[in-house]
Design a protein around this motif. Structure first.
Motif, PDB file in Angstrom:
ATOM      1  N   THR A 123       0.842  -1.195   0.000  1.00  0.00           N
ATOM      2  CA  THR A 123       0.000   0.000   0.000  1.00  0.00           C
ATOM      3  C   THR A 123       0.878   1.246   0.000  1.00  0.00           C
ATOM      4  OG1 THR A 123      -1.706  -1.177   1.245  1.00  0.00           O
ATOM      5  CG2 THR A 123      -1.852   1.216   1.209  1.00  0.00           C
ATOM      6  N   GLY A 124       0.463   2.245  -0.755  1.00  0.00           N
ATOM      7  CA  GLY A 124       1.238   3.480  -0.809  1.00  0.00           C
ATOM      8  C   GLY A 124       0.635   4.467  -1.785  1.00  0.00           C
ATOM      9  N   LYS A 125       1.503   5.156  -2.529  1.00  0.00           N
ATOM     10  CA  LYS A 125       1.057   6.159  -3.493  1.00  0.00           C
ATOM     11  C   LYS A 125       1.541   5.793  -4.892  1.00  0.00           C
ATOM     12  CE  LYS A 125       0.504  10.108  -0.395  1.00  0.00           C
ATOM     13  NZ  LYS A 125       0.580   9.322   0.839  1.00  0.00           N
ATOM     14  N   LEU A 126       0.612   5.836  -5.841  1.00  0.00           N
ATOM     15  CA  LEU A 126       0.912   5.515  -7.236  1.00  0.00           C
ATOM     16  C   LEU A 126       1.290   6.813  -7.938  1.00  0.00           C
ATOM     17  CD1 LEU A 126       0.970   3.267  -9.370  1.00  0.00           C
ATOM     18  CD2 LEU A 126      -1.446   3.764  -9.828  1.00  0.00           C
ATOM     19  N   LYS A 127       2.564   6.962  -8.273  1.00  0.00           N
ATOM     20  CA  LYS A 127       3.087   8.211  -8.818  1.00  0.00           C
ATOM     21  C   LYS A 127       3.635   8.038 -10.233  1.00  0.00           C
ATOM     22  CE  LYS A 127       4.408  10.295  -4.378  1.00  0.00           C
ATOM     23  NZ  LYS A 127       3.706  11.574  -4.569  1.00  0.00           N
ATOM     24  N   ILE A 128       3.528   9.086 -11.010  1.00  0.00           N
ATOM     25  CA  ILE A 128       4.116   9.097 -12.353  1.00  0.00           C
ATOM     26  C   ILE A 128       5.627   9.263 -12.221  1.00  0.00           C
ATOM     27  CG2 ILE A 128       4.243  10.332 -14.546  1.00  0.00           C
ATOM     28  CD1 ILE A 128       1.361  11.192 -14.162  1.00  0.00           C
ATOM     29  N   VAL A 129       6.384   8.467 -12.965  1.00  0.00           N
ATOM     30  CA  VAL A 129       7.839   8.596 -12.991  1.00  0.00           C
ATOM     31  C   VAL A 129       8.192   9.730 -13.941  1.00  0.00           C
ATOM     32  CG1 VAL A 129      10.012   7.446 -13.543  1.00  0.00           C
ATOM     33  CG2 VAL A 129       8.139   6.147 -12.509  1.00  0.00           C
ATOM     34  N   GLU A 130       9.062  10.602 -13.478  1.00  0.00           N
ATOM     35  CA  GLU A 130       9.441  11.769 -14.284  1.00  0.00           C
ATOM     36  C   GLU A 130       9.964  11.344 -15.650  1.00  0.00           C
ATOM     37  OE1 GLU A 130      12.494  15.612 -14.111  1.00  0.00           O
ATOM     38  OE2 GLU A 130      12.184  14.344 -12.340  1.00  0.00           O
ATOM     39  N   ASN A 131       9.399  11.914 -16.686  1.00  0.00           N
ATOM     40  CA  ASN A 131       9.756  11.564 -18.057  1.00  0.00           C
ATOM     41  C   ASN A 131      11.233  11.864 -18.351  1.00  0.00           C
ATOM     42  OD1 ASN A 131       9.266  10.647 -20.679  1.00  0.00           O
ATOM     43  ND2 ASN A 131       8.822  12.709 -21.402  1.00  0.00           N
ATOM     44  N   LYS A 132      11.883  10.953 -19.061  1.00  0.00           N
ATOM     45  CA  LYS A 132      13.281  11.092 -19.497  1.00  0.00           C
ATOM     46  C   LYS A 132      14.278  11.132 -18.342  1.00  0.00           C
ATOM     47  CE  LYS A 132      12.138  13.437 -23.825  1.00  0.00           C
ATOM     48  NZ  LYS A 132      12.353  14.629 -24.691  1.00  0.00           N
ATOM     49  N   SER A 133      13.839  10.757 -17.160  1.00  0.00           N
ATOM     50  CA  SER A 133      14.749  10.692 -16.016  1.00  0.00           C
ATOM     51  C   SER A 133      15.486   9.352 -16.020  1.00  0.00           C
ATOM     52  CB  SER A 133      13.972  10.842 -14.708  1.00  0.00           C
ATOM     53  OG  SER A 133      13.077   9.750 -14.535  1.00  0.00           O
ATOM     54  N   GLU A 134      16.491   9.250 -15.168  1.00  0.00           N
ATOM     55  CA  GLU A 134      17.227   7.989 -15.038  1.00  0.00           C
ATOM     56  C   GLU A 134      16.307   6.886 -14.528  1.00  0.00           C
ATOM     57  OE1 GLU A 134      21.025   6.263 -12.466  1.00  0.00           O
ATOM     58  OE2 GLU A 134      20.946   8.390 -12.989  1.00  0.00           O
ATOM     59  N   GLU A 135      15.377   7.267 -13.645  1.00  0.00           N
ATOM     60  CA  GLU A 135      14.423   6.285 -13.129  1.00  0.00           C
ATOM     61  C   GLU A 135      13.476   5.812 -14.226  1.00  0.00           C
ATOM     62  OE1 GLU A 135      11.586   5.587  -9.212  1.00  0.00           O
ATOM     63  OE2 GLU A 135      11.886   7.628  -9.954  1.00  0.00           O
ATOM     64  N   ALA A 136      13.102   6.720 -15.134  1.00  0.00           N
ATOM     65  CA  ALA A 136      12.236   6.337 -16.254  1.00  0.00           C
ATOM     66  C   ALA A 136      12.936   5.342 -17.166  1.00  0.00           C
ATOM     67  CB  ALA A 136      11.810   7.571 -17.040  1.00  0.00           C
ATOM     68  N   GLN A 137      14.228   5.523 -17.345  1.00  0.00           N
ATOM     69  CA  GLN A 137      15.008   4.577 -18.157  1.00  0.00           C
ATOM     70  C   GLN A 137      15.054   3.213 -17.482  1.00  0.00           C
ATOM     71  OE1 GLN A 137      18.861   6.308 -18.909  1.00  0.00           O
ATOM     72  NE2 GLN A 137      18.013   8.126 -19.905  1.00  0.00           N
ATOM     73  N   PHE A 138      15.210   3.228 -16.157  1.00  0.00           N
ATOM     74  CA  PHE A 138      15.213   1.973 -15.398  1.00  0.00           C
ATOM     75  C   PHE A 138      13.863   1.277 -15.525  1.00  0.00           C
ATOM     76  CE2 PHE A 138      14.094  -0.351 -11.551  1.00  0.00           C
ATOM     77  CZ  PHE A 138      15.160  -1.228 -11.428  1.00  0.00           C
ATOM     78  N   ALA A 139      12.778   2.058 -15.366  1.00  0.00           N
ATOM     79  CA  ALA A 139      11.435   1.488 -15.449  1.00  0.00           C
ATOM     80  C   ALA A 139      11.175   0.905 -16.833  1.00  0.00           C
ATOM     81  CB  ALA A 139      10.393   2.563 -15.130  1.00  0.00           C
ATOM     82  N   GLN A 140      11.597   1.606 -17.858  1.00  0.00           N
ATOM     83  CA  GLN A 140      11.389   1.121 -19.226  1.00  0.00           C
ATOM     84  C   GLN A 140      12.129  -0.186 -19.468  1.00  0.00           C
ATOM     85  OE1 GLN A 140      11.579   3.847 -22.673  1.00  0.00           O
ATOM     86  NE2 GLN A 140      13.106   2.476 -23.534  1.00  0.00           N
ATOM     87  N   LYS A 141      13.377  -0.241 -19.043  1.00  0.00           N
ATOM     88  CA  LYS A 141      14.172  -1.458 -19.238  1.00  0.00           C
ATOM     89  C   LYS A 141      13.580  -2.625 -18.454  1.00  0.00           C
ATOM     90  CE  LYS A 141      19.003  -2.946 -19.388  1.00  0.00           C
ATOM     91  NZ  LYS A 141      20.409  -2.542 -19.084  1.00  0.00           N
ATOM     92  N   ALA A 142      13.161  -2.351 -17.210  1.00  0.00           N
ATOM     93  CA  ALA A 142      12.595  -3.404 -16.366  1.00  0.00           C
ATOM     94  C   ALA A 142      11.292  -3.937 -16.952  1.00  0.00           C
ATOM     95  CB  ALA A 142      12.351  -2.858 -14.961  1.00  0.00           C
ATOM     96  N   LEU A 143      10.412  -3.042 -17.374  1.00  0.00           N
ATOM     97  CA  LEU A 143       9.103  -3.450 -17.887  1.00  0.00           C
ATOM     98  C   LEU A 143       9.200  -4.076 -19.265  1.00  0.00           C
ATOM     99  CD1 LEU A 143       7.106  -0.375 -16.614  1.00  0.00           C
ATOM    100  CD2 LEU A 143       6.522  -2.753 -16.107  1.00  0.00           C
ATOM    101  N   PHE A 144       9.971  -3.491 -20.154  1.00  0.00           N
ATOM    102  CA  PHE A 144      10.049  -4.005 -21.523  1.00  0.00           C
ATOM    103  C   PHE A 144      10.810  -5.325 -21.593  1.00  0.00           C
ATOM    104  CE2 PHE A 144       9.393   0.281 -23.937  1.00  0.00           C
ATOM    105  CZ  PHE A 144       8.180   0.430 -23.280  1.00  0.00           C
ATOM    106  N   THR A 145      11.678  -5.572 -20.608  1.00  0.00           N
ATOM    107  CA  THR A 145      12.369  -6.865 -20.560  1.00  0.00           C
ATOM    108  C   THR A 145      11.415  -7.963 -20.107  1.00  0.00           C
ATOM    109  OG1 THR A 145      14.507  -5.825 -20.076  1.00  0.00           O
ATOM    110  CG2 THR A 145      14.273  -8.159 -19.500  1.00  0.00           C
ATOM    111  N   LYS A 146      10.606  -7.656 -19.109  1.00  0.00           N
ATOM    112  CA  LYS A 146       9.675  -8.652 -18.565  1.00  0.00           C
ATOM    113  C   LYS A 146       8.422  -8.772 -19.421  1.00  0.00           C
ATOM    114  CE  LYS A 146       8.469 -10.293 -13.982  1.00  0.00           C
ATOM    115  NZ  LYS A 146       8.554  -9.974 -12.535  1.00  0.00           N
ATOM    116  N   HIS A 147       8.051  -7.677 -20.087  1.00  0.00           N
ATOM    117  CA  HIS A 147       6.823  -7.647 -20.904  1.00  0.00           C
ATOM    118  C   HIS A 147       7.148  -7.057 -22.282  1.00  0.00           C
ATOM    119  CE1 HIS A 147       4.598  -8.404 -17.150  1.00  0.00           C
ATOM    120  NE2 HIS A 147       5.346  -7.459 -16.619  1.00  0.00           N
ATOM    121  N   PRO A 148       7.812  -7.819 -23.153  1.00  0.00           N
ATOM    122  CA  PRO A 148       8.258  -7.294 -24.454  1.00  0.00           C
ATOM    123  C   PRO A 148       7.132  -6.704 -25.302  1.00  0.00           C
ATOM    124  CG  PRO A 148       9.219  -9.445 -24.017  1.00  0.00           C
ATOM    125  CD  PRO A 148       8.185  -9.221 -22.961  1.00  0.00           C
TER     126      PRO A 148
END
Length: 256
Positions: A181-206
């Motif tokens: 439980t917590g807060k569902l937040k948008i990841v800042e676009n073009k940030s380092e965290e967004a790159q991490f999220a993209q790699k993590a999600l696109f690897t697991k869910h091509p």
């Protein structure tokens, strides 16, 4: 030639007949390597094969190929289930091994009623999970739309889809379940965290890479404030976000 076999429960009773039916005339010996209430992994060995070193090596390869876990849509688990006494490891295992869950938000269209939606997520690359679930959502879907108005959310996961609960009911306490439980937040676009999220999600869910750009998908994350974990009898395990995100190092080398 040796054969690796996976036999379902209904087939185990006929295992004594394998040498004279499926593999005849090449196989004379059936070695049971792993047997559970769901399936049995066996090694069928050729006639004349009597070298136990070779048999042992083939048995190891057979288990490696067929997997030490129960089959779930052909996917093997990266790490076996942790001991129930290690709440942080169990929670991190559930997040790392699952690929989807039920994400609950405060509905902006149902007068504040809770709304649950099946969503895909990832907490990092295989064996490198960070514990924080990331999502790829569009405001065309109620979940993202809700979060933009009220960030309060929870993600519920179960061990059952992983196939390690066997035949027990998903509500059985020994079949682990976790609610973050917590807060569902948008990841800042073009940030380092967004790159991490993209790699993590696109690897697991091509498939996500092909989702329509016109739907304006964005990366979200769940900032965890509370955990509810049951993986054994006796009620929920006490577990803080700090303990979950920074567990004591143990044999689960993938924990970061």
């Amino acid at each position: 030639m040796a054969y690796c076999l996976r036999l379902q429960e209904s087939e185990v009773m006929q295992i004594s007949c394998l040498s004279s039916t499926l593999c005849r005339p090449k196989v004379s010996s059936i070695f049971i390597l792993r047997s559970t209430h769901q399936s049995t992994v066996a090694l069928a060995y050729p006639i004349g094969g009597r070298n136990m070193e070779i048999v042992s090596f083939l048995a190891f390869l057979c288990l490696l190929i067929m997997g030490f876990q129960e089959p779930v849509h052909g996917r093997l688990l990266s790490v076996s289930k942790p001991n129930p006494g290690n709440a942080a490891a169990t929670a991190r295992w559930l997040v790392a091994e699952n690929s989807w869950g039920v994400l609950n938000t405060i509905s902006s269209e149902l007068n504040g009623a809770p709304f649950g939606n099946v969503v895909s997520f990832s907490d990092g690359l295989p064996n490198e999970g960070k514990g924080i679930p990331y999502f790829y959502l569009t405001a065309l879907d109620p979940t993202a739309k809700d979060a933009m108005k009220d960030e309060r959310a929870s993600l519920t996961l179960s061990e059952y889809p992983l196939g390690t609960c066997g035949k027990i009911d998903p509500e059985n306490p020994t079949c682990a379940k976790l609610t973050l439980t917590g807060k569902l937040k948008i990841v800042e676009n073009k940030s380092e965290e967004a790159q991490f999220a993209q790699k993590a999600l696109f690897t697991k869910h091509p498939e996500m890479k092909e989702w329509p750009k016109s739907h304006k998908f964005q990366f979200f994350k769940l900032e965890i404030e509370n955990l509810f974990l049951i993986d054994w009898f006796g009620g929920p395990k006490p577990l803080t976000p700090e303990e979950y995100l920074h567990p004591k190092m143990n044999n689960l080398h993938w924990m970061q």
